[in-house]
Design an enzyme around this catalytic site. Structure first.
Site, short mmCIF file in Angstrom:
data_model
loop_
_atom_site.label_atom_id
_atom_site.label_comp_id
_atom_site.label_asym_id
_atom_site.label_seq_id
_atom_site.Cartn_x
_atom_site.Cartn_y
_atom_site.Cartn_z
N TYR A 82 13.39 -26.60 37.62
CA TYR A 82 13.20 -27.77 38.08
C TYR A 82 14.33 -28.33 39.06
O TYR A 82 14.13 -28.52 40.37
CB TYR A 82 12.69 -28.66 37.13
CG TYR A 82 12.17 -29.92 37.60
CD1 TYR A 82 10.76 -30.08 37.97
CD2 TYR A 82 13.18 -31.26 37.51
CE1 TYR A 82 10.36 -31.25 38.51
CE2 TYR A 82 12.70 -32.29 38.06
CZ TYR A 82 11.32 -32.49 38.59
OH TYR A 82 10.98 -33.86 38.90
N SER A 84 -3.69 -37.15 42.29
CA SER A 84 -4.73 -37.45 41.38
C SER A 84 -4.19 -38.52 40.46
O SER A 84 -5.13 -39.12 39.52
CB SER A 84 -5.50 -36.28 41.03
OG SER A 84 -4.36 -35.32 40.60
N ARG A 85 -2.86 -38.40 40.08
CA ARG A 85 -2.35 -38.90 38.96
C ARG A 85 -0.99 -39.40 39.38
O ARG A 85 -0.50 -38.77 40.43
CB ARG A 85 -2.23 -37.94 37.88
CG ARG A 85 -3.57 -37.44 37.08
CD ARG A 85 -3.05 -36.51 36.14
NE ARG A 85 -2.97 -34.94 36.54
CZ ARG A 85 -2.04 -34.52 35.93
NH1 ARG A 85 -1.19 -34.88 35.00
NH2 ARG A 85 -1.57 -33.08 36.22
N LYS A 137 14.48 -29.02 43.18
CA LYS A 137 14.57 -30.14 43.62
C LYS A 137 15.92 -30.04 44.65
O LYS A 137 15.77 -30.97 45.63
CB LYS A 137 14.40 -31.28 42.62
CG LYS A 137 13.45 -31.57 41.89
CD LYS A 137 12.20 -31.87 42.72
CE LYS A 137 10.88 -32.24 42.04
NZ LYS A 137 9.91 -32.54 42.91
P1 NAP Z 1 2.19 -35.63 36.90
O1 NAP Z 1 1.73 -37.16 36.63
O2 NAP Z 1 2.24 -34.63 36.15
O3 NAP Z 1 1.22 -35.23 38.29
C1 NAP Z 1 1.44 -34.15 39.11
C2 NAP Z 1 0.56 -34.11 40.40
O4 NAP Z 1 0.61 -33.10 40.83
C3 NAP Z 1 -1.03 -34.18 39.82
O5 NAP Z 1 -1.70 -34.78 40.82
C4 NAP Z 1 -1.42 -32.79 39.77
O6 NAP Z 1 -2.85 -32.41 40.23
C5 NAP Z 1 -0.60 -32.19 40.99
N1 NAP Z 1 -0.26 -30.84 41.44
C6 NAP Z 1 0.49 -29.91 40.24
N2 NAP Z 1 0.25 -28.82 40.70
C7 NAP Z 1 -0.26 -28.79 41.69
C8 NAP Z 1 -0.46 -27.74 42.95
N3 NAP Z 1 -0.21 -26.47 42.48
N4 NAP Z 1 -1.16 -28.14 44.05
C9 NAP Z 1 -1.51 -29.48 44.17
N5 NAP Z 1 -1.25 -30.39 43.35
C10 NAP Z 1 -0.64 -30.21 42.26
O7 NAP Z 1 3.55 -35.69 37.99
P2 NAP Z 1 4.48 -36.88 38.41
O8 NAP Z 1 5.26 -37.49 37.27
O9 NAP Z 1 3.41 -38.11 38.79
O10 NAP Z 1 5.34 -36.29 39.59
C11 NAP Z 1 4.94 -36.43 40.80
C12 NAP Z 1 6.27 -35.86 41.68
O11 NAP Z 1 7.37 -36.75 41.06
C13 NAP Z 1 6.62 -34.50 41.30
O12 NAP Z 1 7.26 -33.74 42.30
C14 NAP Z 1 7.89 -34.56 40.44
O13 NAP Z 1 8.81 -33.56 40.33
C15 NAP Z 1 8.57 -35.90 40.79
N6 NAP Z 1 9.40 -36.66 39.76
C16 NAP Z 1 8.95 -37.18 38.84
C17 NAP Z 1 9.73 -37.78 37.84
C18 NAP Z 1 9.13 -38.39 36.69
O14 NAP Z 1 10.02 -38.75 35.77
N7 NAP Z 1 7.85 -38.43 36.37
C19 NAP Z 1 10.97 -37.71 38.15
C20 NAP Z 1 11.66 -37.34 39.44
C21 NAP Z 1 10.68 -36.76 40.23
P3 NAP Z 1 -3.86 -32.34 38.89
O15 NAP Z 1 -4.11 -33.75 38.68
O16 NAP Z 1 -5.20 -31.82 39.61
O17 NAP Z 1 -3.25 -31.56 37.95
#
Ligand code: NAP
Length: 252
Positions: A160, A17-18, A164
């Site tokens: 976290y 969704s995001r 990972k």
């Molecule tokens: P984000 O913008 O916070 O988006 C999180 C997404 O996960 C949203 O779509 C949320 O749904 C969904 N979500 C959360 N809890 C959930 C659950 N229990 N069941 C199903 N969906 C769930 O996060 P992001 O930064 O895009 O991160 C996405 C992935 O990349 C994560 O695994 C994160 O650890 C990884 N990552 C991110 C970064 C970074 O710098 N951003 C770096 C390394 C790895 P809703 O919209 O409905 O809340």
């Protein structure tokens, strides 16, 4: 228009969704795949993502499901099969991060993070694998993190980092267990600008940029491009790998 490397394929992208998941869903659709958009609470964002994908001429389905609950995961996979009849790509992207030090985190913080980030990937993979095995084809991509390897600024987010690192192990274990017909890889992004990074201290922002060879934050589109590569036949001889997408930060 992008290359159509995923034409005719069906993908589930958890947490799309995001942020990064949304960019992956959009990129897959641009390359011709039908996509199931999964979310846990933000229904309007998920619906908007599905409308944009359908406008691009491929199928889209939205399914609310908490990936840490096996009943929800079964419903997510069942709904995708009912709508599209097959599953070629699973992206385990849904994730959360608690920005507290190890002495401040609670048992609930620990359980929630491990349950969503690590157990969620296990549950979704376990549910989808029999379908891919029956098809004799499929690929799973885990969105892990550079912090699951080692990089100092993120090391304070204990549960976290642990989730990972576990995901990296899960990737290799599943690649061995599910070959030769299913490929399993992980992407380990560095710092990517999304809602998840909103709480990060400005001083940490500056340090991240100073440590990044390419001198900029990553974007969700940077990660999506790597996911499209791993999902495509261009990556047909790649499995069990951890692809770091971090602009040269924390090189290994
Ligand atoms: P984000 O913008 O916070 O988006 C999180 C997404 O996960 C949203 O779509 C949320 O749904 C969904 N979500 C959360 N809890 C959930 C659950 N229990 N069941 C199903 N969906 C769930 O996060 P992001 O930064 O895009 O991160 C996405 C992935 O990349 C994560 O695994 C994160 O650890 C990884 N990552 C991110 C970064 C970074 O710098 N951003 C770096 C390394 C790895 P809703 O919209 O409905 O809340």
């Amino acid at each position: 228009m992008s290359e159509q490397r995923l034409a005719g394929k069906v993908a589930i992208v958890t947490g799309s969704s995001r942020g990064i998941g949304l960019a992956i869903a959009q990129r897959f659709a641009d390359e011709g795949a039908a996509v199931t958009i999964n979310y846990v609470s933000k229904e309007p964002e998920a619906a908007a993502a599905a409308r944009a994908i359908e406008a691009a001429g491929v199928g889209a389905l939205t399914v609310q499901a908490d990936v840490s609950r096996s009943g929800d995961v079964q419903r997510l996979v069942r709904a995708t099969m009912e709508r599209f009849g097959r599953i070629d790509i699973l992206v385990n992207n849904a994730g959360v991060m608690v920005t507290k030090g190890v002495l401040e985190t609670t048992e609930d913080d620990w359980d929630r993070t491990i349950d969503i980030n690590l157990k969620g990937a296990y549950l979704c993979s376990k549910e989808v694998a029999p379908i891919m095995l029956a098809q004799q084809s499929g690929t799973i991509i885990n969105i892990s993190s550079n912090s699951g390897l080692y990089h100092p600024s993120a090391m304070r987010f204990t549960e976290y980092v642990t989730s990972k690192a576990g995901m990296n192990g899960l990737t290799k274990a599943m690649a061995l267990a599910l070959g030769p017909h299913i490929r399993v890889n992980a992407i380990c992004p560095g710092w990517i600008r999304t809602d998840m990074m909103e709480d990060i201290d400005p001083e940490v922002h500056e340090r991240i940029l100073a440590e990044t060879a390419l001198g900029r934050w990553g974007t969700p589109a940077d990660v999506a491009a790597s996911a499209a590569f791993l999902a495509s036949t261009d990556a047909d001889f790649i499995t069990g790998e951890l692809l770091i997408v971090a602009g040269g930060r924390g090189m290994h």
